[in-house]
Design a protein around this motif. Structure first.
Motif, mmCIF file in Angstrom:
data_model
loop_
_atom_site.group_PDB
_atom_site.id
_atom_site.type_symbol
_atom_site.label_atom_id
_atom_site.label_comp_id
_atom_site.label_asym_id
_atom_site.label_seq_id
_atom_site.Cartn_x
_atom_site.Cartn_y
_atom_site.Cartn_z
ATOM 1 N N SER A 100 0.834 -1.196 0.000
ATOM 2 C CA SER A 100 0.000 0.000 0.000
ATOM 3 C C SER A 100 0.869 1.247 0.000
ATOM 4 O O SER A 100 2.048 1.201 0.380
ATOM 5 C CB SER A 100 -0.904 -0.007 1.244
ATOM 6 O OG SER A 100 -1.576 1.218 1.415
ATOM 7 N N ALA A 104 -2.636 5.608 2.030
ATOM 8 C CA ALA A 104 -3.736 4.655 1.974
ATOM 9 C C ALA A 104 -3.761 3.781 3.226
ATOM 10 O O ALA A 104 -4.825 3.482 3.764
ATOM 11 C CB ALA A 104 -3.611 3.795 0.719
ATOM 12 N N ALA A 105 -2.583 3.363 3.689
ATOM 13 C CA ALA A 105 -2.517 2.532 4.893
ATOM 14 C C ALA A 105 -3.076 3.273 6.098
ATOM 15 O O ALA A 105 -3.787 2.694 6.929
ATOM 16 C CB ALA A 105 -1.076 2.102 5.150
ATOM 17 N N THR A 129 4.490 -0.405 3.098
ATOM 18 C CA THR A 129 4.123 0.845 2.445
ATOM 19 C C THR A 129 5.285 1.356 1.601
ATOM 20 O O THR A 129 6.430 1.351 2.037
ATOM 21 C CB THR A 129 3.737 1.929 3.473
ATOM 22 O OG1 THR A 129 4.852 2.206 4.323
ATOM 23 C CG2 THR A 129 2.564 1.469 4.322
ATOM 24 N N VAL A 145 -3.442 -1.954 -1.909
ATOM 25 C CA VAL A 145 -4.400 -0.873 -1.691
ATOM 26 C C VAL A 145 -3.830 0.376 -2.346
ATOM 27 O O VAL A 145 -2.766 0.867 -1.951
ATOM 28 C CB VAL A 145 -4.651 -0.613 -0.194
ATOM 29 C CG1 VAL A 145 -5.610 0.566 -0.007
ATOM 30 C CG2 VAL A 145 -5.214 -1.854 0.485
ATOM 31 N N ARG A 146 -4.539 0.867 -3.373
ATOM 32 C CA ARG A 146 -4.091 2.049 -4.117
ATOM 33 C C ARG A 146 -5.305 2.835 -4.600
ATOM 34 O O ARG A 146 -6.444 2.354 -4.528
ATOM 35 C CB ARG A 146 -3.257 1.630 -5.334
ATOM 36 C CG ARG A 146 -1.985 0.879 -5.004
ATOM 37 C CD ARG A 146 -0.867 1.788 -4.588
ATOM 38 N NE ARG A 146 0.284 1.035 -4.069
ATOM 39 C CZ ARG A 146 1.464 1.573 -3.805
ATOM 40 N NH1 ARG A 146 1.667 2.858 -4.006
ATOM 41 N NH2 ARG A 146 2.445 0.834 -3.328
ATOM 42 N N LEU A 271 -9.911 4.885 -2.963
ATOM 43 C CA LEU A 271 -9.039 3.721 -2.830
ATOM 44 C C LEU A 271 -9.743 2.435 -3.260
ATOM 45 O O LEU A 271 -10.964 2.327 -3.201
ATOM 46 C CB LEU A 271 -8.585 3.569 -1.378
ATOM 47 C CG LEU A 271 -7.743 4.695 -0.791
ATOM 48 C CD1 LEU A 271 -7.484 4.430 0.682
ATOM 49 C CD2 LEU A 271 -6.428 4.854 -1.554
#
Length: 299
Positions: A100, A104-105, A129, A145-146, A271
């Motif tokens: 990620s 986003a994290a 990350t 996750v993007r 996201l």
């Protein structure tokens, strides 16, 4: 015939992925020296050197490249077999590796990750990350996750949260005695805290209103590559910043920062949780996907 254990094959793959022992050892949950000794012992048993080692780098030999390519498909099949076996467990167990961006994290930590761990205490979530986009399959991640626009087209993507916006902000003290910008062009008279992308390029601030799009390459005394540092600089009155709305919402609400050009910052797709559709979905990842859909991220 030289018999090699599954753990040794996983070790070779990890070192090849990370091009080094430190990150590979962290992924495998062992010390760097133990991993180095394990690889050396395997090379001695095989009678073939798999890696070139220097004090600064680790690279596959020609034989090592062939060995990694030959064993990777079998390892994927073995992992899939374990995943399918895990389907028979009532509660997911194991480790879920997610790649990620740092921002986003931070956004998903409380509403998604912490809730996931409360529901599935036998799971471990390993989040890495980094700014640059990586091949999550090649690098050994279960999911990424993007931003929606960054998700590769060959991945399955699940929307994760609402649309996002950027905000142009500065402190009341900074704007005191200065004309507030009414259009993006007015930023030419202001000190802009600029941001550098993972590619090394400077990010141009993007605006849109009534179908008109504008990209501004402002000028200012400071260039940074981390949004937290940018926010620190803006709070200190060094200039105006272009930051994610969620990142500055509390400061705006508390009056510590003033928002300008609001009408020029339009929402965009937010996201996504994404993963490869070419592999069996492990129970731990399936549970995460179900949670995202439950809390309203997936549509």
């Amino acid at each position: 015939m030289v018999l090699t254990g599954l753990a040794e094959l996983e070790a070779v793959q990890a070192v090849a992925r990370h091009r080094g022992f430190r990150a590979a050892a962290a992924e495998l949950g062992m010390s760097r020296s133990a991993l180095s000794h394990a690889i050396a012992a395997l090379e001695e048993r095989l009678g073939v050197r798999l890696f070139h080692r220097t004090t600064r780098s680790v690279a596959l030999t020609q034989a090592g490249e062939q060995f990694v390519a030959d064993t990777a498909p079998a390892l994927r099949d073995i992992r899939a077999a374990f995943d399918r076996l895990g389907d028979h467990r009532a509660v997911p167990t194991g480790t879920l590796r997610i790649n990620s961006s740092a921002g986003a994290a931070r956004m998903i930590m409380k509403p998604v990750i912490l809730e996931y761990l409360r529901r599935y205490p036998a799971m471990t979530v390993d989040i890495v990350t980094e700014g640059k986009l990586v091949d999550i399959v090649l690098e050994g991640f279960d999911a990424g996750v993007r931003l929606a626009e960054q998700v590769p087209q060959d991945m399955i993507a699940i929307p994760l949260g609402p649309e996002l916006r950027f905000a142009v902000v500065g402190t009341p003290e900074y704007f005191a005695g200065r004309s507030l910008p009414v259009t993006p062009a007015d930023l030419a008279a202001h000190r802009c805290i600029r941001s550098r992308l993972p590619s090394g390029a400077l990010y141009r601030w993007e605006f849109e209103r009534h179908g008109e799009t504008v990209a501004i390459d402002g000028s200012g005394p400071l260039i940074l590559d981390d949004p937290d540092l940018m926010l620190d600089a803006v709070r200190a009155g060094m200039g105006v910043g272009y930051l994610a709305e969620w990142h500055v919402a509390e400061d705006i609400a508390a009056g510590r920062l003033l928002r300008v050009l609001d009408a020029w910052t339009q929402p965009f797709p937010g996201l996504c949780l994404y993963y490869s559709g070419r592999r069996h979905l492990p129970p731990g990842l399936r549970a995460l996907v179900d949670l995202v859909r439950e809390i309203g991220g997936g549509r």
